[in-house]
Design an enzyme around this catalytic site. Structure first.
Site, PDB file in Angstrom:
ATOM      1  N   ASP A 220       0.801  -1.226   0.000  1.00  0.00           N
ATOM      2  CA  ASP A 220       0.000   0.000   0.000  1.00  0.00           C
ATOM      3  C   ASP A 220       0.831   1.273   0.000  1.00  0.00           C
ATOM      4  O   ASP A 220       0.397   2.301  -0.497  1.00  0.00           O
ATOM      5  CB  ASP A 220      -0.958   0.019   1.196  1.00  0.00           C
ATOM      6  CG  ASP A 220      -0.248   0.300   2.511  1.00  0.00           C
ATOM      7  OD1 ASP A 220       0.669  -0.465   2.851  1.00  0.00           O
ATOM      8  OD2 ASP A 220      -0.600   1.274   3.195  1.00  0.00           O
TER       9      ASP A 220
ATOM     10  N   ASP B  89       5.871   0.371   3.067  1.00  0.00           N
ATOM     11  CA  ASP B  89       6.188  -0.875   3.768  1.00  0.00           C
ATOM     12  C   ASP B  89       5.690  -2.056   2.934  1.00  0.00           C
ATOM     13  O   ASP B  89       5.346  -1.894   1.767  1.00  0.00           O
ATOM     14  CB  ASP B  89       5.568  -0.860   5.174  1.00  0.00           C
ATOM     15  CG  ASP B  89       4.097  -0.455   5.146  1.00  0.00           C
ATOM     16  OD1 ASP B  89       3.457  -0.600   4.082  1.00  0.00           O
ATOM     17  OD2 ASP B  89       3.575   0.004   6.180  1.00  0.00           O
TER      18      ASP B  89
ATOM     19  N   TYR C 256      -5.320   0.640   9.496  1.00  0.00           N
ATOM     20  CA  TYR C 256      -6.470   0.982   8.654  1.00  0.00           C
ATOM     21  C   TYR C 256      -7.774   0.635   9.367  1.00  0.00           C
ATOM     22  O   TYR C 256      -8.541  -0.207   8.914  1.00  0.00           O
ATOM     23  CB  TYR C 256      -6.367   0.277   7.296  1.00  0.00           C
ATOM     24  CG  TYR C 256      -5.307   0.870   6.402  1.00  0.00           C
ATOM     25  CD1 TYR C 256      -5.526   2.071   5.731  1.00  0.00           C
ATOM     26  CD2 TYR C 256      -4.071   0.247   6.250  1.00  0.00           C
ATOM     27  CE1 TYR C 256      -4.554   2.627   4.918  1.00  0.00           C
ATOM     28  CE2 TYR C 256      -3.089   0.810   5.434  1.00  0.00           C
ATOM     29  CZ  TYR C 256      -3.339   2.001   4.775  1.00  0.00           C
ATOM     30  OH  TYR C 256      -2.369   2.568   3.965  1.00  0.00           O
TER      31      TYR C 256
ATOM     32  N   GLU D 225       5.739   9.988   2.945  1.00  0.00           N
ATOM     33  CA  GLU D 225       5.289   8.661   2.528  1.00  0.00           C
ATOM     34  C   GLU D 225       4.196   8.811   1.478  1.00  0.00           C
ATOM     35  O   GLU D 225       3.374   9.727   1.537  1.00  0.00           O
ATOM     36  CB  GLU D 225       4.770   7.847   3.711  1.00  0.00           C
ATOM     37  CG  GLU D 225       4.509   6.386   3.342  1.00  0.00           C
ATOM     38  CD  GLU D 225       4.340   5.483   4.553  1.00  0.00           C
ATOM     39  OE1 GLU D 225       4.596   4.272   4.412  1.00  0.00           O
ATOM     40  OE2 GLU D 225       3.948   5.971   5.627  1.00  0.00           O
TER      41      GLU D 225
END
Length: 526
Positions: A93, A96, A245, A492
């Site tokens: 995603d 990572d 999430y 990120e």
């Protein structure tokens, strides 16, 4: 064009011809200057091309022969092995190596919706095949992960052990434990979003690959039935996702969202009846939301439902659909700063929509997408947007979407493109394991779990691999941005940041081509 005249030896005519040529060149120069000064010039086709490259950087599994991002290699080839299932493939995603089901599904929904709305524009830019490949990489994985009607594998890896290490995906030594939802551990939000993704993707592949589209619809329908029958939030069943999430909005928005995409894909009235009958109890016409994201689907749901109003066959449901539309327009008006003061989205001093500190650009890209789609809807239906601050035409809606897009590409106080690899200045130290460590293709020597932290994470030098097409988290509320690898709130990038931009860049690519054609037409007529 210059009018041709019979040549003769009169010096005065030579002089007049020279003046005509000079006037012609001056007009051409003025038109060119007008293009570049009315707004900063951006190459949206190039941005579109780069945005689709990003998804190849995020691939997990065995990479194909036509892989264009060559600093990546195969990874996660034993995913699912411990549980006796094949979970190889899909997308990481962000920076990572966990494969989180909910954001991955939303990414695929947005890629599919981009193609549904802007297929011709994407094709004109020569990127339709790449867009469809990006979608299929996700849906192929969802087919694998949906191992039986009421079982969906929700995640591979876990954030805690994954974040302990800083390694390339090709070297992973972290846990690849897989987690699933089923009848005793339900997850209606995850099942619903995955159903929406597969239904939307079925629309994309309907004409070019009807067998595959049919397969996607079969899975989407089963997943929707599963999610609707066994209702609960997935983070209640899978505690491992809560820190990463968590489903704050619950599952009702995803079930409505899935039903609506299934209706569009199948034309089956039962799905429309679901969207209509549960509009109130599931919050579809109750929630006036000012964000659209992997967690909160209401604004997207309300906008898609609004577009049904222009079709004659939906007149019987016009009362409910109008209520959906009023909430959709609340979202659009809040972005445009035309609701009453307390209900508008905040902006930075330079005009960027600002929802929250962590990865704010995800909300900017989804807003730009919804604004662009709604502008097209207003134009095609010859309507105006009704806001608290007055009536708004489709041009103003599109202009604001463009302002947000241009901010992303460099029209901002930092003069920084937040789309990595685009323009002369962009983030060099993206918070991304694979991009920040020497490529596996260059150095196949194993890099251990903490070795990456020791040797690569803290470096001041730019990342050795450019994460082309990634949209980073972006600036703070004052338009400031610090390009440091450990500044993960800003540096990120995530797949669901870039996905909506595929449609947006395609639209503005078309707009720029049309402008150029109009300007050349002016020159030709002169």
């Amino acid at each position: 064009m210059e009018k041709k005249t019979k040549p003769h030896h009169c010096g005065a005519s030579k002089k007049s011809n020279t003046i005509v040529v000079q006037l012609y060149l001056l007009l051409l120069l003025l038109i060119t200057l007008n293009i570049s000064t009315t707004s900063q010039a951006f190459n949206y086709t190039d941005a579109l091309t780069k945005s689709l490259l990003y998804f190849e950087s995020q691939r997990s599994g065995r990479l194909p022969y036509n892989q264009r991002v060559t600093w990546r290699d195969h990874s996660g080839l034993t995913d699912g092995l411990e549980q006796g299932v094949d979970l190889v493939g899909g997308y990481y995603d962000a920076g990572d190596h966990v494969k989180f089901g909910l954001p991955m599904a939303f990414t695929v929904t947005m890629l599919s919706w981009s193609v549904i709305e802007f297929r011709q524009q994407i094709a004109a830019a020569g990127e339709l095949e790449h867009a469809m490949e990006a979608i299929k990489w996700g849906t192929d994985y969802f087919i694998k992960a949906h191992t039986s009607p009421n079982v969906l594998w929700a995640e591979v890896g876990d954030g805690d052990t994954d974040h302990y290490c800083w390694q390339r995906p090709e070297d992973m030594t972290t846990s690849r434990q897989a987690y699933k939802i089923d009848e005793t551990h339900p997850g209606s939000d995850l099942a619903g979003e995955t159903a929406a993704a597969m239904a939307a993707a079925a629309l994309v592949f309907k004409k070019t690959n009807p067998h595959y589209a049919h397969l996607l619809l079969h899975h989407a329908q089963q997943l929707f039935e599963f999610g609707d029958k066994y209702r609960d939030k997935y983070d209640g069943s899978l505690g491992v996702v809560k820190s990463y999430y968590a489903s704050v909005s619950g599952f009702k928005d995803e079930l409505l969202w899935a039903a609506l995409w299934l209706y569009k894909a199948t034309d089956n009235e039962k799905y429309l009846k679901y969207v209509i009958s549960k509009a109130h109890s599931f919050g579809g016409i109750g929630w006036a939301i000012t964000e659209f994201s992997w967690d909160v689907k209401y604004a997207g749901l309300q906008l898609v439902a609004s577009k049904l109003l222009i079709e004659e066959k939906h007149k019987q449901h016009s009362h409910i659909l109008e209520l959906y539309r009023s909430k959709a327009e609340h979202y659009i008006c809040s972005c445009l700063n035309k609701n009453n003061d307390t209900k508008n989205v905040e902006r930075t001093p330079a005009g960027l929509l600002y929802i929250r500190q962590w990865n704010n650009m995800q909300y900017v890209s989804t807003a730009a997408f919804l604004l662009t789609v709604y502008s097209d809807f207003l134009k095609s239906s010859n309507q105006k947007l009704s806001c608290y601050g007055g009536m708004v035409g489709h041009e103003e809606v599109l202009d604001f979407a463009k302002s947000q897009t241009d901010y992303i590409l460099g029209a901002n106080p930092m003069n920084m493109s937040y789309l990595v690899g685009y323009g002369p200045k962009y983030p060099q130290r993206v918070h991304h394991r694979g991009a920040s460590v020497e490529s596996y293709r260059e150095n196949k020597g194993f890099i251990g779990c903490t070795q990456g932290y020791d040797n690569w994470y803290g470096r001041d030098e730019p990342n050795p691999n450019v994460l082309v097409g990634a949209l980073v988290g972006g600036p703070d509320c004052q338009d400031n941005f610090v390009d440091q690898r450990d500044n993960y709130m800003q540096t990120e990038a995530c797949t669901y940041n870039t996905a909506p931009l595929v449609g947006v860049f395609a639209k503005f690519s078309e707009v720029e081509v049309q402008k150029m054609d109009q300007n050349m037409g002016l020159v030709a007529s002169y």
